[in-house]
Design a protein around this motif. Structure first.
Motif, PDB file in Angstrom:
ATOM      1  N   GLU A  92       0.917  -1.257   0.096  1.00 60.87           N
ATOM      2  CA  GLU A  92      -0.030   0.149   0.043  1.00 60.87           C
ATOM      3  C   GLU A  92       0.823   1.389   0.027  1.00 60.87           C
ATOM      4  O   GLU A  92       0.293   2.304  -0.162  1.00 60.87           O
ATOM      5  CB  GLU A  92      -0.983   0.067   1.157  1.00 60.87           C
ATOM      6  CG  GLU A  92      -1.758  -1.126   1.233  1.00 60.87           C
ATOM      7  CD  GLU A  92      -2.569  -1.361   2.706  1.00 60.87           C
ATOM      8  OE1 GLU A  92      -2.469  -0.371   3.428  1.00 60.87           O
ATOM      9  OE2 GLU A  92      -3.273  -2.353   2.864  1.00 60.87           O
ATOM     10  N   LEU A  93       2.139   1.112   0.177  1.00 70.48           N
ATOM     11  CA  LEU A  93       3.073   2.339   0.284  1.00 70.48           C
ATOM     12  C   LEU A  93       4.174   1.893  -0.391  1.00 70.48           C
ATOM     13  O   LEU A  93       4.880   0.763  -0.029  1.00 70.48           O
ATOM     14  CB  LEU A  93       3.283   2.626   1.861  1.00 70.48           C
ATOM     15  CG  LEU A  93       4.140   3.463   2.426  1.00 70.48           C
ATOM     16  CD1 LEU A  93       3.429   5.032   2.125  1.00 70.48           C
ATOM     17  CD2 LEU A  93       4.691   3.628   3.769  1.00 70.48           C
ATOM     18  N   GLU A  94       4.930   3.006  -0.874  1.00 72.50           N
ATOM     19  CA  GLU A  94       6.261   2.998  -1.425  1.00 72.50           C
ATOM     20  C   GLU A  94       7.367   3.564  -0.743  1.00 72.50           C
ATOM     21  O   GLU A  94       6.894   4.442  -0.164  1.00 72.50           O
ATOM     22  CB  GLU A  94       6.398   3.648  -2.862  1.00 72.50           C
ATOM     23  CG  GLU A  94       7.665   3.439  -3.664  1.00 72.50           C
ATOM     24  CD  GLU A  94       7.492   3.889  -5.251  1.00 72.50           C
ATOM     25  OE1 GLU A  94       8.612   4.774  -5.195  1.00 72.50           O
ATOM     26  OE2 GLU A  94       6.518   3.863  -5.886  1.00 72.50           O
ATOM     27  N   LEU A  95       8.366   2.621  -0.471  1.00 73.66           N
ATOM     28  CA  LEU A  95       9.243   3.230   0.468  1.00 73.66           C
ATOM     29  C   LEU A  95      10.731   3.121   0.039  1.00 73.66           C
ATOM     30  O   LEU A  95      11.140   2.135  -0.576  1.00 73.66           O
ATOM     31  CB  LEU A  95       9.413   2.347   1.875  1.00 73.66           C
ATOM     32  CG  LEU A  95      10.559   2.419   2.721  1.00 73.66           C
ATOM     33  CD1 LEU A  95      10.409   3.712   3.355  1.00 73.66           C
ATOM     34  CD2 LEU A  95      10.226   1.423   3.826  1.00 73.66           C
ATOM     35  N   GLU A  96      11.413   4.307   0.053  1.00 69.76           N
ATOM     36  CA  GLU A  96      12.865   4.520  -0.208  1.00 69.76           C
ATOM     37  C   GLU A  96      13.659   4.569   1.039  1.00 69.76           C
ATOM     38  O   GLU A  96      13.773   5.607   1.435  1.00 69.76           O
ATOM     39  CB  GLU A  96      13.093   5.494  -1.442  1.00 69.76           C
ATOM     40  CG  GLU A  96      14.402   5.617  -1.816  1.00 69.76           C
ATOM     41  CD  GLU A  96      14.569   6.890  -2.834  1.00 69.76           C
ATOM     42  OE1 GLU A  96      15.869   7.337  -3.054  1.00 69.76           O
ATOM     43  OE2 GLU A  96      13.727   7.514  -3.122  1.00 69.76           O
ATOM     44  N   LEU A  97      14.223   3.374   1.144  1.00 69.61           N
ATOM     45  CA  LEU A  97      15.194   3.374   2.579  1.00 69.61           C
ATOM     46  C   LEU A  97      16.699   4.112   2.007  1.00 69.61           C
ATOM     47  O   LEU A  97      17.264   3.700   1.096  1.00 69.61           O
ATOM     48  CB  LEU A  97      15.460   2.153   2.989  1.00 69.61           C
ATOM     49  CG  LEU A  97      14.286   1.559   3.835  1.00 69.61           C
ATOM     50  CD1 LEU A  97      14.557   0.259   4.271  1.00 69.61           C
ATOM     51  CD2 LEU A  97      13.924   2.495   5.054  1.00 69.61           C
ATOM     52  N   THR A  98      16.971   5.043   2.768  1.00 63.94           N
ATOM     53  CA  THR A  98      18.272   5.717   2.590  1.00 63.94           C
ATOM     54  C   THR A  98      19.151   5.956   3.684  1.00 63.94           C
ATOM     55  O   THR A  98      18.609   6.175   4.858  1.00 63.94           O
ATOM     56  CB  THR A  98      17.923   7.103   2.139  1.00 63.94           C
ATOM     57  OG1 THR A  98      17.024   7.175   0.895  1.00 63.94           O
ATOM     58  CG2 THR A  98      19.148   7.974   1.719  1.00 63.94           C
ATOM     59  N   PRO A  99      20.526   5.716   3.786  1.00 69.18           N
ATOM     60  CA  PRO A  99      21.322   5.688   5.037  1.00 69.18           C
ATOM     61  C   PRO A  99      20.965   7.088   5.782  1.00 69.18           C
ATOM     62  O   PRO A  99      20.730   8.097   4.949  1.00 69.18           O
ATOM     63  CB  PRO A  99      22.677   5.593   4.543  1.00 69.18           C
ATOM     64  CG  PRO A  99      22.521   4.611   3.256  1.00 69.18           C
ATOM     65  CD  PRO A  99      21.127   5.119   2.791  1.00 69.18           C
ATOM     66  N   GLN A 100      21.035   7.060   6.929  1.00 67.09           N
ATOM     67  CA  GLN A 100      20.577   8.387   7.618  1.00 67.09           C
ATOM     68  C   GLN A 100      21.366   9.751   7.384  1.00 67.09           C
ATOM     69  O   GLN A 100      20.923  10.628   7.073  1.00 67.09           O
ATOM     70  CB  GLN A 100      20.395   8.011   9.250  1.00 67.09           C
ATOM     71  CG  GLN A 100      19.848   8.992  10.059  1.00 67.09           C
ATOM     72  CD  GLN A 100      19.625   8.599  11.403  1.00 67.09           C
ATOM     73  OE1 GLN A 100      20.615   8.874  12.295  1.00 67.09           O
ATOM     74  NE2 GLN A 100      18.757   8.084  11.478  1.00 67.09           N
TER      75      GLN A 100
END
Length: 256
Positions: A92-100
């Protein structure tokens, strides 16, 4: 030069469906909760949110998430929000994980006109090589993956090292929370609330700040300004009730 708005609702009234929004805060610290709730009340949807995390269940960005107003998130952290994880895994949701640290620099770079930069963070991982699941379908199959990024070997004090190219983030709007501000938009943040707020403000083409206390121009010592007003287009002073809404993220106790 008076950038003040009477209410948070007035300040966010022109944010359209589908906008990208950089939001300050880390956990529950420094979160522009009043502006978030104003967006929630307006029903603004299909939003792309850029923030370190997505609040917790029932508070902060978690309120927009629960009502289905967020389409996509760029963040470094999923934990503490069960609904965030559920929506992501359910497709239901698109997520782009990125180093902090990379996320912080992508926001800052977007604010100062740097289109991209090289960093060592993520080299040799799926961050650089691609393949991170951005979206699942309802059956749990990956339907959208992160693309591979450009890498380059560069000299670092006489040593050749590999770096990955990361693109800056320039959001349509920035939402931030500060302890003190003046009518020109100069801001002072309180201790750890400084976290992602300056970078989120710099990233936004139009940045809206909610402040605990509003003062006249000249009352803030120039040396004390954490974020100059050039990065802030609108400012809203909070009421006593609004500025005291500061829940504790985790309570830990011990026997007396």
């Amino acid at each position: 030069m008076d950038k003040t708005y009477r209410t948070a609702g007035d300040a966010v009234a022109d944010i359209p469906d589908g906008a990208s929004i950089a939001v300050g805060g880390f956990g529950l610290v420094g979160v522009p909760i009043v502006l978030i709730r104003a967006l929630h009340a307006r029903g603004t949807g299909d939003l792309e949110v850029i923030s370190n995390n997505c609040g917790v269940d029932g508070w902060g960005l978690g309120e927009l998430l629960a009502s289905g107003q967020i389409r996509r998130v760029i963040a470094s952290y999923v934990g503490e929000n069960k609904e965030f994880a559920r929506q992501y895994l359910a497709g239901e949701l698109e997520l782009e994980l990125t180093p902090q640290g990379t996320l912080a620099e992508r926001l800052r770079a977007g604010g100062v006109g740097i289109p991209a930069f090289f960093t060592a963070s993520g080299v040799g991982t799926m961050v650089a090589d691609g393949g991170l699941p951005w979206r699942y379908d309802a059956e749990g199959q990956v339907v959208l993956e992160s693309p591979p990024k450009e890498t380059r070997v560069l000299d670092d004090l006489g040593e050749a090292k590999e770096y990955v190219l990361e693109k800056a983030i320039a959001a349509d709007y920035g939402l931030v929370r500060a302890a003190l501000g003046d009518r020109h938009g100069n801001l002072v943040f309180e201790e750890s609330a400084r976290n992602f707020n300056p970078m989120a403000a710099m990233s936004g083409r139009i940045t809206i700040a909610e402040v605990d206390r509003l003062v006249e121009p000249g009352e803030i010592d120039p040396d004390a300004v954490h974020l100059p007003g050039i990065h802030v287009q609108r400012i809203v002073e909070l009421s006593e009730a609004e500025r005291s809404d500061l829940p504790v993220e985790k309570r830990t106790t011990r026997p007396a």
